[in-house]
Design a protein around this motif. Sequence first.
Motif, PDB file in Angstrom:
ATOM      1  N   LEU A 142      73.908  36.855  42.270  1.00  0.00           N
ATOM      2  CA  LEU A 142      73.666  35.597  42.304  1.00  0.00           C
ATOM      3  C   LEU A 142      73.398  35.035  40.872  1.00  0.00           C
ATOM      4  N   PHE A 143      74.135  34.383  40.001  1.00  0.00           N
ATOM      5  CA  PHE A 143      73.858  34.182  38.586  1.00  0.00           C
ATOM      6  C   PHE A 143      73.755  32.381  38.533  1.00  0.00           C
ATOM      7  N   GLY A 144      72.360  32.260  38.402  1.00  0.00           N
ATOM      8  CA  GLY A 144      72.186  30.579  38.439  1.00  0.00           C
ATOM      9  C   GLY A 144      72.382  30.230  39.811  1.00  0.00           C
ATOM     10  N   ASP A 145      73.299  29.207  40.289  1.00  0.00           N
ATOM     11  CA  ASP A 145      73.522  28.876  41.340  1.00  0.00           C
ATOM     12  C   ASP A 145      75.028  29.356  41.848  1.00  0.00           C
ATOM     13  N   GLN A 146      75.457  30.196  41.228  1.00  0.00           N
ATOM     14  CA  GLN A 146      76.838  30.720  41.580  1.00  0.00           C
ATOM     15  C   GLN A 146      76.792  32.195  42.050  1.00  0.00           C
ATOM     16  N   ASP A 147      77.678  32.304  43.144  1.00  0.00           N
ATOM     17  CA  ASP A 147      77.669  33.793  43.762  1.00  0.00           C
ATOM     18  C   ASP A 147      78.800  34.604  43.039  1.00  0.00           C
ATOM     19  N   VAL A 148      78.498  35.882  42.507  1.00  0.00           N
ATOM     20  CA  VAL A 148      79.420  36.549  41.775  1.00  0.00           C
ATOM     21  C   VAL A 148      79.879  37.634  42.642  1.00  0.00           C
ATOM     22  N   ASP A 149      81.190  37.685  42.450  1.00  0.00           N
ATOM     23  CA  ASP A 149      81.779  38.814  43.209  1.00  0.00           C
ATOM     24  C   ASP A 149      83.029  39.086  42.199  1.00  0.00           C
ATOM     25  N   LEU A 150      82.913  40.055  41.449  1.00  0.00           N
ATOM     26  CA  LEU A 150      83.964  40.216  40.573  1.00  0.00           C
ATOM     27  C   LEU A 150      84.536  41.716  40.353  1.00  0.00           C
ATOM     28  N   GLU A 151      85.713  41.953  40.007  1.00  0.00           N
ATOM     29  CA  GLU A 151      86.192  43.250  39.676  1.00  0.00           C
ATOM     30  C   GLU A 151      86.558  43.028  38.276  1.00  0.00           C
ATOM     31  N   GLN A 152      85.874  43.958  37.561  1.00  0.00           N
ATOM     32  CA  GLN A 152      85.946  44.055  35.994  1.00  0.00           C
ATOM     33  C   GLN A 152      86.522  45.390  35.320  1.00  0.00           C
ATOM     34  N   THR A 153      87.205  45.201  34.412  1.00  0.00           N
ATOM     35  CA  THR A 153      87.857  46.309  33.553  1.00  0.00           C
ATOM     36  C   THR A 153      87.184  46.410  32.170  1.00  0.00           C
ATOM     37  N   GLU A 154      86.796  47.423  31.886  1.00  0.00           N
ATOM     38  CA  GLU A 154      86.187  47.664  30.417  1.00  0.00           C
ATOM     39  C   GLU A 154      86.591  48.752  29.973  1.00  0.00           C
ATOM     40  N   THR A 155      86.887  48.457  28.401  1.00  0.00           N
ATOM     41  CA  THR A 155      87.254  49.578  27.599  1.00  0.00           C
ATOM     42  C   THR A 155      86.347  49.455  26.509  1.00  0.00           C
ATOM     43  N   MET A 156      85.918  50.842  26.137  1.00  0.00           N
ATOM     44  CA  MET A 156      84.873  51.122  25.078  1.00  0.00           C
ATOM     45  C   MET A 156      85.553  52.260  24.248  1.00  0.00           C
ATOM     46  N   ILE A 157      85.424  51.892  22.893  1.00  0.00           N
ATOM     47  CA  ILE A 157      85.938  52.898  21.951  1.00  0.00           C
ATOM     48  C   ILE A 157      84.875  53.241  21.214  1.00  0.00           C
ATOM     49  N   LEU A 158      84.649  54.772  21.151  1.00  0.00           N
ATOM     50  CA  LEU A 158      83.314  55.187  20.577  1.00  0.00           C
ATOM     51  C   LEU A 158      83.661  56.114  19.393  1.00  0.00           C
ATOM     52  N   ARG A 159      82.861  56.274  18.275  1.00  0.00           N
ATOM     53  CA  ARG A 159      82.899  56.973  17.250  1.00  0.00           C
ATOM     54  C   ARG A 159      81.723  57.848  17.198  1.00  0.00           C
ATOM     55  N   ARG A 160      82.237  59.231  16.910  1.00  0.00           N
ATOM     56  CA  ARG A 160      81.176  60.309  16.753  1.00  0.00           C
ATOM     57  C   ARG A 160      80.282  60.290  15.527  1.00  0.00           C
ATOM     58  N   THR A 161      78.831  60.488  15.750  1.00  0.00           N
ATOM     59  CA  THR A 161      77.971  60.233  14.574  1.00  0.00           C
ATOM     60  C   THR A 161      77.321  61.846  14.502  1.00  0.00           C
ATOM     61  N   PRO A 162      76.405  62.157  13.568  1.00  0.00           N
ATOM     62  CA  PRO A 162      75.888  63.488  13.619  1.00  0.00           C
ATOM     63  C   PRO A 162      75.055  63.582  14.793  1.00  0.00           C
ATOM     64  N   THR A 163      74.515  62.897  15.555  1.00  0.00           N
ATOM     65  CA  THR A 163      73.720  63.160  16.595  1.00  0.00           C
ATOM     66  C   THR A 163      74.142  62.437  17.989  1.00  0.00           C
ATOM     67  N   SER A 164      75.004  61.798  17.880  1.00  0.00           N
ATOM     68  CA  SER A 164      75.588  61.100  19.216  1.00  0.00           C
ATOM     69  C   SER A 164      77.037  60.298  19.041  1.00  0.00           C
ATOM     70  N   TRP A 165      77.095  59.238  19.906  1.00  0.00           N
ATOM     71  CA  TRP A 165      78.383  58.428  19.630  1.00  0.00           C
ATOM     72  C   TRP A 165      77.910  57.071  19.579  1.00  0.00           C
ATOM     73  N   GLU A 166      78.677  56.316  18.909  1.00  0.00           N
ATOM     74  CA  GLU A 166      78.361  54.681  18.483  1.00  0.00           C
ATOM     75  C   GLU A 166      79.390  53.955  19.094  1.00  0.00           C
ATOM     76  N   ILE A 167      79.152  52.778  19.759  1.00  0.00           N
ATOM     77  CA  ILE A 167      80.412  51.932  20.266  1.00  0.00           C
ATOM     78  C   ILE A 167      80.838  51.249  19.136  1.00  0.00           C
ATOM     79  N   MET A 168      82.265  51.321  18.865  1.00  0.00           N
ATOM     80  CA  MET A 168      82.873  50.533  17.614  1.00  0.00           C
ATOM     81  C   MET A 168      83.780  49.343  18.358  1.00  0.00           C
ATOM     82  N   HIS A 169      84.188  49.433  19.590  1.00  0.00           N
ATOM     83  CA  HIS A 169      85.023  48.452  20.268  1.00  0.00           C
ATOM     84  C   HIS A 169      84.508  48.235  21.577  1.00  0.00           C
TER      85      HIS A 169
END
Length: 217
Positions: A142-169
Amino acid sequence: MSALRCLLPMLLAASLIPAQVQAANNKTPPKKVVSKVAPKVVAKVVAPPPVVVAIPTPADVVEAFHEALRTRNRDAVVSLMSPDAWLFETGFVEASRDDYVKNHLSDDAEFARVTDYKPTRRSVITDGQTAWVLTQAVISGLFGDQDVDLEQTETMILRRTPTSWEIMHLHWSAHPRQTAAEQDALAVPPEARVEPSSAAPTAPAQSEAKPEDIKKP
């Protein structure tokens, strides 16, 4: 008699010599004092084992990003993103991390705080210094006074760093979740499917005009 007096000391001296020699032989030589000094103990320095730091996987970084949003940890969100990250969200575009922080981060964090995010499918593709994390998820609550029931698609592109990965898109897209009845209604049964014909279309047949059907001027 005088000769005897002279000879007597000589005899006594001769008789005492063997006794002195025997006494000298029987005398125990003094013991040598050996100084016992404890050996020096040299401590062996053992090098500690090398510390192995586990590098987060691209999927770990994506999970950490969502957790940072849910807990409204602004600093953690910023640390996981590249300064030149691009974000696409419901038609909006932020061309940098600073733009996202200024325009949509607060709203996204509040939305994530009050809703339940459940990934249903995730695929990770890596190619050297780049990784793609593709996620399908269900979001409800429930967000505010609205019921939320969603299907979401997500694309994340990550770039390698010396110690981890960082999100670039990051690209989000969502639509209302369909019920089972709605999915069944939209499903087309196999027997109702019309396969396109490979034959050339034929011209419609023309009926012959009868004499009585011809109008005279």
